[in-house]
Design a protein around this motif. Structure first.
Motif, PDB file in Angstrom:
ATOM      1  N   MET A  17       0.812  -1.218   0.000  1.00  0.00           N
ATOM      2  CA  MET A  17       0.000   0.000   0.000  1.00  0.00           C
ATOM      3  C   MET A  17       0.849   1.273   0.000  1.00  0.00           C
ATOM      4  O   MET A  17       0.363   2.351   0.256  1.00  0.00           O
ATOM      5  CB  MET A  17      -0.942   0.005   1.213  1.00  0.00           C
ATOM      6  N   GLY A  18       2.134   1.148  -0.291  1.00  0.00           N
ATOM      7  CA  GLY A  18       3.017   2.301  -0.339  1.00  0.00           C
ATOM      8  C   GLY A  18       3.709   2.522   0.990  1.00  0.00           C
ATOM      9  O   GLY A  18       3.334   1.971   2.010  1.00  0.00           O
ATOM     10  N   GLY A  19       4.743   3.310   0.943  1.00  0.00           N
ATOM     11  CA  GLY A  19       5.514   3.612   2.139  1.00  0.00           C
ATOM     12  C   GLY A  19       6.984   3.381   1.897  1.00  0.00           C
ATOM     13  O   GLY A  19       7.411   3.084   0.781  1.00  0.00           O
ATOM     14  N   PRO A  20       7.767   3.513   2.949  1.00  0.00           N
ATOM     15  CA  PRO A  20       9.214   3.348   2.792  1.00  0.00           C
ATOM     16  C   PRO A  20       9.588   1.886   2.591  1.00  0.00           C
ATOM     17  O   PRO A  20       8.817   0.988   2.914  1.00  0.00           O
ATOM     18  CB  PRO A  20       9.764   3.870   4.123  1.00  0.00           C
ATOM     19  N   PRO A  21      10.781   1.617   2.069  1.00  0.00           N
ATOM     20  CA  PRO A  21      11.225   0.231   1.906  1.00  0.00           C
ATOM     21  C   PRO A  21      11.239  -0.485   3.254  1.00  0.00           C
ATOM     22  O   PRO A  21      11.511   0.129   4.285  1.00  0.00           O
ATOM     23  CB  PRO A  21      12.642   0.350   1.355  1.00  0.00           C
TER      24      PRO A  21
END
Length: 74
Positions: A17-21
């Protein structure tokens, strides 16, 4: 060792759903190590995990700073 870490820039796993690695894709790191002539042993894995942890911590903090939780008025 750091060269291997830099070469891993395209093998990070991201949340759906997206976000940092969130972590390195370790199945892709080993072949990179082989190609660069870096021994794939316990020391290499330990150092790579330490770099991975710190990079993820920094990226997460930066992402949270840029995406603060939404607050409801009230």
């Amino acid at each position: 060792m750091f060269e291997l870490f830099l070469k891993c820039e395209r093998v990070w796993r991201y949340p759906a759903m997206g976000g940092p690695p969130i972590s390195l894709d370790w199945a892709q790191v080993s072949p990179l190590a082989d190609g660069l002539g870096v021994p794939w042993d316990r020391d290499t894995i330990d150092l790579m995990q330490a770099m991975e942890t710190e990079a993820a911590r920094i990226w997460t903090a930066e992402w949270k700073r840029k995406n603060p939780p939404k607050t409801t008025p009230g």
